[in-house]
Design a protein around this motif. Structure first.
Motif, PDB file in Angstrom:
ATOM      1  N   LYS A 191       1.751  -6.032 -10.873  1.00 41.63           N
ATOM      2  CA  LYS A 191       1.865  -4.644 -10.425  1.00 41.63           C
ATOM      3  C   LYS A 191       3.227  -4.412  -9.770  1.00 41.63           C
ATOM      4  CE  LYS A 191      -3.066  -3.852  -9.773  1.00 41.63           C
ATOM      5  NZ  LYS A 191      -3.158  -2.799 -10.806  1.00 41.63           N
ATOM      6  N   PRO A 192       3.941  -3.370 -10.187  1.00 40.47           N
ATOM      7  CA  PRO A 192       5.264  -3.103  -9.596  1.00 40.47           C
ATOM      8  C   PRO A 192       5.236  -2.952  -8.085  1.00 40.47           C
ATOM      9  CG  PRO A 192       4.966  -1.825 -11.610  1.00 40.47           C
ATOM     10  CD  PRO A 192       3.643  -2.459 -11.313  1.00 40.47           C
ATOM     11  N   ALA A 193       4.206  -2.313  -7.556  1.00 43.12           N
ATOM     12  CA  ALA A 193       4.138  -2.135  -6.101  1.00 43.12           C
ATOM     13  C   ALA A 193       3.987  -3.472  -5.383  1.00 43.12           C
ATOM     14  CB  ALA A 193       2.980  -1.209  -5.728  1.00 43.12           C
ATOM     15  N   CYS A 194       3.257  -4.407  -5.983  1.00 40.04           N
ATOM     16  CA  CYS A 194       3.121  -5.738  -5.385  1.00 40.04           C
ATOM     17  C   CYS A 194       4.453  -6.485  -5.432  1.00 40.04           C
ATOM     18  CB  CYS A 194       2.039  -6.536  -6.100  1.00 40.04           C
ATOM     19  SG  CYS A 194       0.350  -5.935  -5.799  1.00 40.04           S
ATOM     20  N   ALA A 207       0.828  -1.206   0.000  1.00 32.24           N
ATOM     21  CA  ALA A 207       0.000   0.000   0.000  1.00 32.24           C
ATOM     22  C   ALA A 207       0.864   1.258   0.000  1.00 32.24           C
ATOM     23  CB  ALA A 207      -0.933  -0.006   1.209  1.00 32.24           C
ATOM     24  N   LEU A 208       1.910   1.273   0.794  1.00 32.95           N
ATOM     25  CA  LEU A 208       2.786   2.444   0.842  1.00 32.95           C
ATOM     26  C   LEU A 208       3.459   2.680  -0.511  1.00 32.95           C
ATOM     27  CD1 LEU A 208       4.289   1.906   4.391  1.00 32.95           C
ATOM     28  CD2 LEU A 208       2.995   3.918   3.654  1.00 32.95           C
ATOM     29  N   GLU A 209       3.844   1.589  -1.170  1.00 30.11           N
ATOM     30  CA  GLU A 209       4.438   1.734  -2.499  1.00 30.11           C
ATOM     31  C   GLU A 209       3.416   2.273  -3.494  1.00 30.11           C
ATOM     32  OE1 GLU A 209       7.555   1.298  -3.743  1.00 30.11           O
ATOM     33  OE2 GLU A 209       8.232   1.105  -1.662  1.00 30.11           O
ATOM     34  N   GLU A 210       2.205   1.763  -3.454  1.00 30.30           N
ATOM     35  CA  GLU A 210       1.166   2.225  -4.377  1.00 30.30           C
ATOM     36  C   GLU A 210       0.821   3.693  -4.131  1.00 30.30           C
ATOM     37  OE1 GLU A 210      -0.169   1.136  -6.972  1.00 30.30           O
ATOM     38  OE2 GLU A 210      -0.152  -1.051  -6.973  1.00 30.30           O
ATOM     39  N   GLY A 256       6.634  -4.731  -2.853  1.00 33.40           N
ATOM     40  CA  GLY A 256       6.133  -4.812  -1.488  1.00 33.40           C
ATOM     41  C   GLY A 256       6.358  -6.149  -0.812  1.00 33.40           C
ATOM     42  N   VAL A 257       6.333  -7.244  -1.587  1.00 33.47           N
ATOM     43  CA  VAL A 257       6.516  -8.560  -0.972  1.00 33.47           C
ATOM     44  C   VAL A 257       7.988  -8.873  -0.707  1.00 33.47           C
ATOM     45  CG1 VAL A 257       4.373  -9.536  -1.858  1.00 33.47           C
ATOM     46  CG2 VAL A 257       6.461  -9.717  -3.221  1.00 33.47           C
TER      47      VAL A 257
END
Length: 221
Positions: free
Chosen positions: A191-194, A18-21, A197-198
């Motif tokens: 998605k790049p943020a996903c 979420a923070l990345e998105e 994020g992981v």
């Protein structure tokens, strides 16, 4: 600046994604769960429940938020993104967020414990949680047959659910015959943020014995 207290778990990944998105500036403060960092007084002052993740919003009077679903709501409202503005769709996103918080996460978490870590194999417990996990996956699949994302538009509901569903194999739950769920998983994974994020924080390599010890400690404290 957001301080993110986290570890490499599905619940932790929700917040890093979420923070990345959202593009909010944040600092990662990794906690070593096997060392019981989450039970130390400094962290308990932030989260009395002694679990990750938790955040402290330094731009809002050092305001602390714990529980991953509550954190996602706080961040989405702070940024004005990832939560629909239309009241009905907003409610739908929150409903699916609660579905994850009350169902997918707890059931898969228990499946993980009994399938992977519990010192005694209890077939009835393993079957109970794997069956319930599969049932929840089927609910998602039926819904996603008619929706690209859980609340139609991409939201915190998807971000909350995907880090858990993606580890289906670790829980011993099949996704065979669930094409709409699989397609949604692929959309999320792209998605790049996903993707980023992981890997926040980087996963610490554990032996099976270390993982079992960590889970046992978490179950008894």
């Amino acid at each position: 600046m957001i301080d993110l207290y986290t570890a490499a778990t599905p619940n932790g990944f929700k917040v890093s994604i979420a923070l990345e998105e959202l593009g909010l500036p944040y600092r990662v403060i990794p906690l070593d769960l096997s060392a019981l960092d989450q039970k130390q007084p400094d962290f308990l002052a932030i989260n009395p429940n002694g679990r990750i993740p938790a955040i402290v919003d330094r731009d809002n009077g050092d305001f602390a938020v714990f529980e991953s679903g509550a954190i996602l709501l706080y961040l989405a409202e702070k940024a004005g993104k990832l939560l629909p503005q239309d009241p009905k769709r907003r409610s739908q996103a929150i409903q699916w967020l609660m579905f994850q918080m009350g169902g997918v996460g707890p059931m898969m978490g228990q499946a993980n414990v009994f399938y992977r870590y519990f010192p005694e194999k209890i077939p009835a417990a393993i079957e109970r949680y794997q069956k319930e996990g599969r049932r929840l996956f089927e609910v998602l699949d039926v819904h996603l047959a008619h929706h690209e994302y859980l609340a139609d538009e991409y939201s915190i509901a998807d971000i909350a659910t995907w880090p858990w569903v993606r580890i289906y194999d670790w829980s011993g739950i099949s996704i065979d015959g669930l094409p709409h769920l699989q397609a949604w998983m692929e959309r999320m994974a792209a998605k790049p943020a996903c993707q980023k994020g992981v890997n926040i924080p980087p996963r610490k390599e554990e032996t099976p014995e270390e993982a079992a010890k960590r889970v046992q400690q978490m179950m008894t404290r």
